[in-house]
Design an enzyme around this catalytic site. Structure first.
Site, short mmCIF file in Angstrom:
data_model
loop_
_atom_site.label_atom_id
_atom_site.label_comp_id
_atom_site.label_asym_id
_atom_site.label_seq_id
_atom_site.Cartn_x
_atom_site.Cartn_y
_atom_site.Cartn_z
N HIS A 185 9.81 0.87 1.12
CA HIS A 185 9.37 2.12 0.50
C HIS A 185 8.05 1.96 -0.25
O HIS A 185 7.59 2.89 -0.89
CB HIS A 185 10.49 2.59 -0.46
CG HIS A 185 10.37 4.00 -0.91
ND1 HIS A 185 10.20 4.34 -2.24
CD2 HIS A 185 10.40 5.17 -0.24
CE1 HIS A 185 10.15 5.65 -2.37
NE2 HIS A 185 10.25 6.19 -1.17
N LYS A 198 4.05 1.60 -1.18
CA LYS A 198 2.77 2.19 -0.76
C LYS A 198 1.66 1.35 -1.39
O LYS A 198 1.45 1.38 -2.60
CB LYS A 198 2.64 3.64 -1.24
CG LYS A 198 3.67 4.58 -0.65
CD LYS A 198 4.89 4.71 -1.50
CE LYS A 198 5.82 5.81 -0.96
NZ LYS A 198 7.16 5.70 -1.52
N ASP A 256 -10.84 -5.69 -0.20
CA ASP A 256 -11.68 -6.84 -0.60
C ASP A 256 -11.17 -7.56 -1.84
O ASP A 256 -11.93 -8.28 -2.49
CB ASP A 256 -13.13 -6.39 -0.84
CG ASP A 256 -13.81 -5.94 0.45
OD1 ASP A 256 -13.35 -6.34 1.53
OD2 ASP A 256 -14.79 -5.18 0.36
N HIS A 262 7.25 14.49 -7.12
CA HIS A 262 7.57 13.25 -6.40
C HIS A 262 7.08 12.00 -7.11
O HIS A 262 7.31 10.89 -6.65
CB HIS A 262 6.95 13.33 -4.99
CG HIS A 262 7.40 12.26 -4.05
ND1 HIS A 262 6.61 11.19 -3.70
CD2 HIS A 262 8.57 12.10 -3.38
CE1 HIS A 262 7.27 10.41 -2.84
NE2 HIS A 262 8.45 10.93 -2.64
N LYS A 276 6.58 8.83 -9.75
CA LYS A 276 7.48 7.86 -10.36
C LYS A 276 6.73 7.18 -11.50
O LYS A 276 5.92 6.26 -11.29
CB LYS A 276 7.93 6.81 -9.34
CG LYS A 276 8.53 7.39 -8.03
CD LYS A 276 7.51 7.57 -6.97
CE LYS A 276 8.06 7.83 -5.59
NZ LYS A 276 9.03 8.83 -5.40
N ASP A 314 6.95 4.11 -25.37
CA ASP A 314 6.30 4.19 -26.67
C ASP A 314 4.83 4.58 -26.50
O ASP A 314 4.50 5.44 -25.69
CB ASP A 314 6.47 2.87 -27.43
CG ASP A 314 7.92 2.61 -27.79
OD1 ASP A 314 8.70 3.58 -27.85
OD2 ASP A 314 8.29 1.44 -28.00
#
Length: 479
Positions: A222, A224, A229, A397, A399, A404
């Site tokens: 899952h 991404k 470079d 969508h 995450k 704090d």
């Protein structure tokens, strides 16, 4: 009628026999007791509806894969880890001051990677900003490009990515392209063939290196990741498809977040790709990191990869530690609110400590069963004193975790069992008060466009809907 019963009766009996057999298999092979119970109960009670899904979601020869993957990763981390881990690794300084020695020690051991100083990180809000930055980085590549996505679609955005990678390969730049074989199940052969013909090293990720098991929907990659470079890396929630640009009603506008990382932490992000690439190809990609001057200043970043082959349940424990570290606030955004018992207990305890606990979730659904289960968890969270917000403009969508005023984590992991135990994920934890302020400002805008819900959302639901929520939650260990 007697003729019909003669045919229907044996079929019903066969379904129940298969359900019992599958339930026994689930009890013996499912990784958690909650998951085993969920499968066993559903297979025995509703075999007509669950036997076929069990073939896709429950059936697995995972143990051999887990052992092989774990051994391979341990060898790579011992023999082929980035040199920068030895020369610039930091377990003291700012992370210890802000998070505490014990937390820094546990998180670095959990993820198997060090905190690295001297980085800069910026947020990329939504698809236009994310892919504009990614394409700009690819266009400027001189030596190599790394691309890894869970979902790659053959649509307008997918074509742009393909053309960009082909153009760099034709310029002599090494290009590595890894996609999940199930997440990108509808990616046509001509798309992959065009990349390979142009010199792009292209491979699917699968738990079995010899063939793609279309019956195995668990243990997906899952992550991404894009890196150019060794100087810039991109991590977050976006996949490659026009829906991530907000072009898929009724979920649009799509709300997602990526980050761009510059500095020594890029080596850790690239090494996560190296582990996945080596599993898929049995080869090490050829790329070298640029020289970075040792520095105690700048942002400290910890890359936390997680997956079902880990010795520990890395993703779940990462969330538990992040929540336990909070003294003032813990804000979490996730498209799916299906926490396990450990994470939910940590959230409840944080409320009891007086921490401002907020969770931002979608108001629109992309999976019916998951959304129904999330509604019940939202109600339970409200009863525990957790504040729940529903994002109104479109599908949420992203995450993101804000701890704090000092730390924030952004990546690919959702607050659900699939991310905790069944998928390969990556999160980047950044310790820097300036970056935390940026994330806070971003989330405050999201909260301003959200509706804080109360217990009436559940209480006003019809009796049938409430029953369906409870039934959906029975499946939460396997969602």
């Amino acid at each position: 009628m007697e003729f019909d019963l003669l045919h229907v009766g044996p079929l019903v009996a066969l379904a129940h026999v298969l359900g019992v057999i599958a339930a026994c298999h689930a009890i013996l092979n499912t990784r958690t007791s909650q998951g085993a119970i969920a499968w066993a109960v559903s297979l025995v009670a509703m075999p007509y509806l669950t036997v076929v899904p069990y073939l896709f979601l429950g059936r697995s020869k995972f143990q051999g894969y887990a052992d092989a993957r774990r051994i391979e990763n341990e060898l790579l981390r011992t023999r082929a880890h980035p040199q920068i881990w030895d020369t610039q690794a930091s377990s003291a300084g700012l992370p210890t001051k802000e998070l505490g020695t014990r937390l820094v020690h546990s998180l670095t051991r959990l993820g198997g990677m060090p905190f690295l100083p001297g980085n800069s990180v910026r947020t990329l809000v939504n698809g236009a900003a994310t892919f504009e930055a990614i394409f700009e980085a690819i266009e400027g590549a001189r030596n190599y490009v790394i691309v890894q996505f869970f979902i790659v679609r053959d649509d307008a955005l997918g074509e742009l990515l393909k053309d960009a990678l082909i153009a760099k390969a034709q310029q002599g730049v090494r290009v590595y392209f890894l996609y999940d074989s199930i997440g990108s199940f509808d990616l046509p052969h001509r798309y992959v063939a065009a990349l390979r013909a142009a010199g792009v090293e292209t491979h699917p990720f699968a738990t079995n290196r010899r063939f793609v098991n279309r019956l195995q929907l668990n243990f997906r990659n899952h992550r991404k990741i894009v890196s150019v470079d060794g100087e810039r890396a991109f991590v977050g929630g976006h996949n490659v498809g026009v829906e991530y640009l907000g072009s898929k009603p009724p979920l649009s506008p799509w709300r997602d977040t990526h980050i761009e990382v510059r500095g020594p932490a890029v080596a850790s992000i690239q090494f996560v790709f190296t582990e996945d690439w080596h599993w898929a190809t049995q080869q090490l990609p050829e790329f070298a990191m640029p020289a970075f001057q040792p520095a105690d200043e700048g942002m400290h970043c910890l890359v936390v990869p997680s997956g079902p082959a880990d010795k520990q349940e890395t993703c779940s424990l990462f969330f538990v530690e992040a929540i336990n570290a909070a003294r003032e606030r813990i804000w979490i955004t996730t498209p799916y609110l299906i926490p396990d018992e450990a994470v939910f207990a940590a959230l409840r305890l944080a409320v009891l400590r007086g921490v401002d606990v907020r969770i931002l979730i979608p108001c629109r659904r992309d999976h019916r069963v998951v959304f129904a289960a999330s509604k019940l968890y939202a109600y339970d969270s409200l009863r525990a004193g957790i504040r729940i917000f529903r994002y109104q403009p479109g599908f949420l969508h992203q995450k993101v975790v804000l701890i704090d005023s000092a730390a924030a984590a952004i990546g690919s992991a959702n607050l659900d069992n699939r991310s905790f135990r069944l998928n390969f994920e990556i999160m980047v934890l950044t310790v820097d008060r300036g970056f935390a302020r940026d994330v806070e400002a971003m989330l405050l805008k999201d909260f301003a466009e959200s509706l804080e819900i109360d217990r009436t959302e559940y209480r006003n639901a019809s009796a049938l809907r409430r029953v369906l929520m409870h039934v959906a939650r029975l499946f939460s260990p396997i969602l």
